[in-house]
Structures are given as structure tokens and as C-alpha cells.
Design an enzyme around this catalytic site. Structure first.
Site, mmCIF file in Angstrom:
data_model
loop_
_atom_site.group_PDB
_atom_site.id
_atom_site.type_symbol
_atom_site.label_atom_id
_atom_site.label_comp_id
_atom_site.label_asym_id
_atom_site.label_seq_id
_atom_site.Cartn_x
_atom_site.Cartn_y
_atom_site.Cartn_z
ATOM 1 N N ARG A 1 0.863 -1.194 0.000
ATOM 2 C CA ARG A 1 0.000 0.000 0.000
ATOM 3 C C ARG A 1 0.889 1.230 0.000
ATOM 4 O O ARG A 1 1.686 1.420 0.917
ATOM 5 C CB ARG A 1 -0.924 0.010 1.221
ATOM 6 C CG ARG A 1 -2.149 0.934 1.024
ATOM 7 C CD ARG A 1 -2.963 1.084 2.306
ATOM 8 N NE ARG A 1 -2.193 1.804 3.280
ATOM 9 C CZ ARG A 1 -2.206 1.540 4.596
ATOM 10 N NH1 ARG A 1 -2.957 0.597 5.090
ATOM 11 N NH2 ARG A 1 -1.455 2.254 5.410
ATOM 12 N N GLU B 1 4.541 7.141 2.689
ATOM 13 C CA GLU B 1 5.378 5.956 2.896
ATOM 14 C C GLU B 1 4.867 4.833 2.004
ATOM 15 O O GLU B 1 3.765 4.908 1.453
ATOM 16 C CB GLU B 1 5.339 5.501 4.360
ATOM 17 C CG GLU B 1 3.959 5.061 4.793
ATOM 18 C CD GLU B 1 3.956 4.051 5.934
ATOM 19 O OE1 GLU B 1 5.003 3.449 6.235
ATOM 20 O OE2 GLU B 1 2.871 3.858 6.515
ATOM 21 N N GLU C 1 6.962 0.636 11.949
ATOM 22 C CA GLU C 1 5.672 0.597 11.245
ATOM 23 C C GLU C 1 4.543 0.596 12.270
ATOM 24 O O GLU C 1 4.750 0.229 13.425
ATOM 25 C CB GLU C 1 5.561 -0.699 10.434
ATOM 26 C CG GLU C 1 6.507 -0.804 9.276
ATOM 27 C CD GLU C 1 6.317 0.293 8.272
ATOM 28 O OE1 GLU C 1 5.168 0.723 8.058
ATOM 29 O OE2 GLU C 1 7.319 0.745 7.708
HETATM 30 P P1 ADP Z 1 3.734 4.356 9.862
HETATM 31 O O1 ADP Z 1 4.530 3.365 9.083
HETATM 32 O O2 ADP Z 1 3.919 4.213 11.333
HETATM 33 O O3 ADP Z 1 2.302 4.414 9.437
HETATM 34 P P2 ADP Z 1 4.004 6.921 8.494
HETATM 35 O O4 ADP Z 1 5.242 7.311 7.771
HETATM 36 O O5 ADP Z 1 2.850 6.536 7.656
HETATM 37 O O6 ADP Z 1 4.389 5.781 9.545
HETATM 38 O O7 ADP Z 1 3.571 8.117 9.438
HETATM 39 C C1 ADP Z 1 2.401 8.048 10.218
HETATM 40 C C2 ADP Z 1 1.481 9.230 9.932
HETATM 41 O O8 ADP Z 1 2.179 10.451 10.126
HETATM 42 C C3 ADP Z 1 0.966 9.305 8.509
HETATM 43 O O9 ADP Z 1 -0.198 8.519 8.348
HETATM 44 C C4 ADP Z 1 0.684 10.794 8.339
HETATM 45 O O10 ADP Z 1 -0.572 11.127 8.917
HETATM 46 C C5 ADP Z 1 1.778 11.433 9.183
HETATM 47 N N1 ADP Z 1 2.937 11.771 8.322
HETATM 48 C C6 ADP Z 1 4.001 10.991 8.061
HETATM 49 N N2 ADP Z 1 4.861 11.594 7.221
HETATM 50 C C7 ADP Z 1 4.335 12.806 6.933
HETATM 51 C C8 ADP Z 1 4.751 13.903 6.113
HETATM 52 N N3 ADP Z 1 5.888 13.893 5.438
HETATM 53 N N4 ADP Z 1 3.944 14.990 6.063
HETATM 54 C C9 ADP Z 1 2.788 15.029 6.754
HETATM 55 N N5 ADP Z 1 2.335 14.027 7.540
HETATM 56 C C10 ADP Z 1 3.103 12.926 7.638
HETATM 57 MG MG MG Z 2 3.830 2.054 7.534
HETATM 58 MG MG MG Z 3 1.569 4.929 7.606
#
Ligand code: ADP
Ligand code: MG
Ligand code: MG
Length: 510
Positions: free
Chosen positions: A133, A156, A406
Site C-alpha cells: 500500500r 510511505e 511501522e
Molecule cells: P507508519 O509506518 O507508522 O504508518 P508513516 O510514515 O505513515 O508511519 O507516518 C504516520 C502518519 O504520520 C501518517 O499517516 C501521516 O498522517 C503522518 N505523516 C508521516 N509523514 C508525513 C509527512 N511527510 N507529512 C505530513 N504528515 C506525515
Molecule cells: Mg507504515
Molecule cells: Mg503509515
């Protein structure tokens, strides 16, 4: 578009709430309620909790989402599949990634140990199943001629246990149902609803089915056992129905096995083929064709060495894994950062970008458009520059700091970045990445959560599911599998539905 979502009065809101509450339970758009902490009063509730369902938080209207962005995300999924299949195949590259983060990240180091043990034994299964995803936020950019331009930017890329595909299909159906029944009766009806087709659970199930068939075709039976799929699960999982919807879309015997009990219920056949055997209720033995992991991405899934042995057992077996350790490592944030860095740290213009190592030049520009700036925090020239930004009390407000984790709740935002880094020994900073915050344009909606409606500004995160099956350079499947829209209040930094901040949603294309 006129005011969207339409303005509704109290009576209309209450009516919508009731319709949604009934529809969610009737259609399995639900999670298990939390088990209350035991006390005399709560003990009956605690007993009942494993038999109950409650509606998952959901928006009352599908959120307005730019059509061009939705279509762009869909158009890239095949290229993203190819990219991550190729990265998974490149053990040398992944080894370098692990070497960079392992000092400060015992979990990734342990994962890599599993891979190395299996490599010594020799891998016996060459096929892998990818259920991926790719998550995006819409970013508003200003073009060179000063015009606003909406561009999806990748948050991500998930290669393990990407969730909500089961509930997402139902959320799309709920909003389609409301658009056909309730919305036209509102005092200020919203005339146009463009709600794209979304069959995420059916399509994710189809990919597992496909992997099951690949196994049946390529692995002649030597033991006469019937074959099955197992879903490895976390203890205390509340998001059961999401997983069940996918399971029910697979036309093969599927069993849920808690990862904590994997060594009790499975063995590896003591022969060169190393079939994974599942012993159902200690009575009937199945040969496991496919292992679909909805666990194994968080350190808490491995409380003791026994859990690492369980992962090793699965990995060394002949079952088709979703994912393998290599594919799991391919999804780490450090890989995303290295891909997003245009050139290697030497900044030699003759040196090719890392991305070109993995994709055809025809795919490169499209993928790169979805990247936002991501920096390492290592000793390289760009890492040292990024350290300055991360520690600066003003500059840090443009960033999020991410470890190699994650499942939500692990990141540090804005002002919290310098304070967190102060608690981490400097030699471990390389296990983090520093990512520019994506700032989506304002959207409004109503979220129904625990029987209460929250109204106001929201942030919508689009997830595009894709599935693939491959064996080295040989790609047997590369398919789309619907989408997810998760929506959170615009005051919340993290948006996890399971973590209690986000809600399920679907897109109304505009
Ligand atoms: P995980 O793998 O724990 O889901 P993410 O990288 O998806 O980690 O980060 C979790 C949440 O943080 C995302 O769903 C989003 O809401 C917020 N987030 C992460 N990176 C960004 C970014 N570059 N800009 C804005 N919000 C972000
Ligand atoms: Mg993730
Ligand atoms: Mg995420």
C-alpha cells in the site's frame, strides 16, 4: 463545488448517524470493542468483548478528493510494484541499508539475522507475494508561472501487514449506499457524487488465491496433505473483521494462527523441500502454501527469542511468504529516503540516482514526482546538513523525524524533533530519516466516532493497494487492488484508525 459536505441540521445529522450505525454493523464495517480493564463490574463486559462488534470510526460523507491526484496515484501502482519487487531482489543493496541503520536499530538488525540464517540454510521458495500500500497526501505546489498545482506526495510505502483493505471496500459501499438513498433527501442535497469502484478486499483476497494457485502448480505434493493459507495475527487484535473480509474472499482453506503460537501449531518438514505444516487442532495436518502476515512488523511482536525462532521457521520453509524478510526490509523508511535522494552522497553528476538502478527510465519521472524531500541523518554531507535543520528550533517545524518502525505512533513532529534527538546517542541518529512535512489543502467533513460526531477541518490520506507475485526477475502478477482513504482531524499529527485518531473514508472525486 458548492459547500461540501452539504450543510445539515440536527435532525438530518441524527438520521444519518443512525443509518450509518446500522449499516456498519450489518455489513461488517466494524472492529472488536476494547477489552475493559478487569474490575468486578467490568468482568461480564470483559467476557463479552471477544463476541462483540462496534462500528469503526467513519466519515458521514465521502471526502472531496482531486480526481487528477487519484488518477495519478492509480497510474503509478504498477511502477511501484516493479520498483519494490526489484528492491526485494537486491540483497546487496538491502544489506547496505541495514548496515546504515542497524547500529541504532536492533529490530532491523534482528530481522536481517533471520535472513542470514535462512540464506545459510538455502532459500527453498523462489516465489514471493507482495501486498503493498502506497500512502499519499495531496500537496499544493506553486508552479513556475505562479499557478497553484495539486500534487500527490508519498507518505510511505508499506510492504508488510498493510491493513484496512477489508474495511475500505465496505466504506466505499457505505458511501455509495448513502449517495443513493439518504443524500438526495437532504435539504441542501449535493448533486454530484463521483465515487470510484473499490473492491479492495476481493482483490487482496484474489492475490492470496493466485499465490495459492502458483504454489499448487509449482510444488508437486509429496505428502498427500491438503493445502491451506495461514494468516499470522497479533495477540489481542481488534481489527479482526478487516482481516476476515480478505480471508472470506479466498477460495481455499484459510486459518488464523496467532504469531505467538506459531511454533505450537506449525512445523517444517524434515526434508530438503521444507514444507511448512500446519497442525489444525492437533488433528489434521495441512501443507501451508501461503503465509500472510498481519503481524511481525513491531518489536512487541517479538517479546522473546522464541518469536524470532517462529519468524525463522516461517522464513526457511517452502511456503510463499507475504512478505519475506527481504521484502519487509525493502519497505523501511531508510529505503524510501535513499530512493528520494536524487544522487548518491558524493553528488557526482555522472553517478546515477539509486532509483534508476531499480526502474526503467520511462517510470522514473512519474515516481519521482511523488517524492518529497527526505534526508538522512548520518555522517554524509547531506546528513550533516539535515542534522542542522533537525536541531534548529525554527527549521525543525517543517519536518517529521521517523525511525525504522511501522504501525503508527513512532514519529516525532516539528518541535519534538530536537528534544527527541537529545535523548538518542549521536552515533545512532543514522537510524532515523528526516522528512519534509506535506501540507494538504483544507478539506471539511464529519467523523462519526464512538457514537459522537466530530465536525471540522480534516486531512485525508490516500492509500493505493497493489499486489504482485514474483520469482527473481520473473514477474507473475502485477495488479491494482483498490484504495483506502483515511481521514483525521487536522489537529492530529498521526492518523491511525486503529490508534484511535483516524477514521475510514472514501473519495468523492472533484
Ligand atoms: P507508519 O509506518 O507508522 O504508518 P508513516 O510514515 O505513515 O508511519 O507516518 C504516520 C502518519 O504520520 C501518517 O499517516 C501521516 O498522517 C503522518 N505523516 C508521516 N509523514 C508525513 C509527512 N511527510 N507529512 C505530513 N504528515 C506525515
Ligand atoms: Mg507504515
Ligand atoms: Mg503509515
Amino acid at each position: 463545488m458548492a459547500s461540501y459536505p452539504p450543510i445539515i441540521d440536527d435532525a438530518e445529522r441524527q438520521r444519518l448517524e443512525q443509518v450509518v450505525k446500522d449499516w456498519t454493523i450489518a455489513n461488517g464495517l466494524a472492529v472488536r470493542p476494547p477489552v475493559p480493564v478487569t474490575s468486578a463490574v467490568a468482568s461480564t463486559e470483559a467476557e463479552l468483548a471477544p463476541t462483540l462488534a462496534m462500528p469503526v470510526p467513519v466519515t458521514l460523507f465521502p471526502s472531496a478528493f482531486p480526481k487528477s491526484c487519484f488518477e495519478e496515484a492509480q497510474s503509478l501502482l504498477s511502477a511501484y510494484n516493479k520498483l519494490y519487487m526489484n528492491i526485494s531482489n537486491d540483497e546487496e543493496f538491502l544489506g547496505q541499508i541495514v548496515a546504515e541503520v542497524a547500529g541504532g536499530d536492533e529490530f532491523t538488525a534482528k530481522l536481517w539475522e533471520v535472513h542470514q540464517r535462512v540464506k545459510k540454510d538455502g532459500y527453498v521458495q523462489k516465489h514471493s507475494l507482495g501486498i503493498f500500500r502506497s500512502d499519499y497526501l495531496v500537496h499544493q505546489e506553486t508552479t513556475a508561472d505562479g499557478k497553484p498545482h495539486l500534487q500527490i506526495k508519498q507518505v510511505e510505502f508499506n510492504t508488510i501487514a498493510a491493513s484496512f483493505g477489508g474495511l475500505s471496500e465496505r466504506t466505499s459501499k457505505l458511501h455509495k449506499f448513502l449517495a443513493a438513498t439518504e443524500f438526495p433527501l437532504l435539504q441542501s442535497p449535493q448533486a454530484s457524487y463521483d465515487l470510484p469502484h473499490n473492491e479492495s478486499s476481493r482483490e487482496l483476497g484474489a492475490s492470496i488465491q493466485d499465490a495459492f494457485e502458483v504454489y499448487s502448480r509449482t510444488e508437486p505434493s509429496t505428502n498427500g496433505f491438503p493445502r491451506c493459507v495461514i494468516i499470522l495475527t497479533q495477540d489481542g487484535e481488534r481489527n479482526v473483521f478487516d482481516q476476515r473480509h480478505i480471508e472470506y474472499a479466498v477460495d481455499a482453506p484459510v486459518f488464523r494462527v496467532p504469531f505467538s503460537e506459531a511454533l505450537q501449531h506449525t512445523t517444517v518438514a524434515d526434508n530438503p523441500k521444507r514444507e511448512l505444516l500446519y497442525h489444525h487442532l492437533g488433528r489434521t495436518t495441512f501443507e501451508v502454501a501461503v503465509v500472510y502476515m498481519r503481524c511481525g512488523y513491531d518489536p512487541s511482536d517479538y517479546p522473546t527469542e522464541t518469536a524470532w525462532e517462529a519468524r525463522y521457521q516461517v522464513e526457511r520453509s517452502n511456503a510463499i511468504k507475504c512478505p519475506t524478510v527481504l521484502t519487509q526490509v525493502a519497505g523501511c523508511k531508510k529505503v524510501q529516503q535513499v530512493l528520494a535522494t536524487p544522487f548518491t552522497p558524493s553528488d557526482d553528476p555522472n553517478e546515477k540516482s539509486v532509483l534508476t538502478r531499480f526502474v526503467d527510465s520511462s517510470d522514473e519521472a512519474g515516481l519521482r514526482r511523488t517524492f518529497t524531500n527526505i534526508f538522512p541523518l548520518d555522517n554524509s554531507p547531506s546528513g550533516l546538513e539535515a542534522r542542522k535543520l533537525a536541531l534548529d528550533p525554527v527549521a525543525c517545524r517543517k519536518f517529521v523525524l521517523k525511525p525504522q518502525r511501522e504501525g503508527g505512533g513512532n514519529n516525532y513532529y516539528k518541535d519534538k524533533i530536537p528534544a527527541h534527538l537529545a535523548t538518542v546517542p549521536e552515533e545512532h541518529w543514522a537510524s532515523y530519516i528526516l522528512m519534509e512535512l506535506i501540507e494538504p489543502p483544507p478539506v471539511s467533513n464529519l467523523i462519526l466516532r464512538n457514537g459522537q460526531v466530530e465536525q471540522g477541518g480534516v486531512i485525508c490520506e490516500l492509500g493505493i493497494y497493489s499486489t504482485c507475485i514474483w520469482a527473481g526477475k520473473d514477474s507473475l502478477r502485477n495488479e491494482s487492488a483498490g484504495y483506502l482513504l483515511r481521514t483525521k482531524g487536522d489537529q492530529s499529527e498521526e492518523g491511525g484508525v486503529a490508534a484511535g485518531f483516524g477514521s475510514m473514508d472514501s473519495v468523492n472525486l472533484v
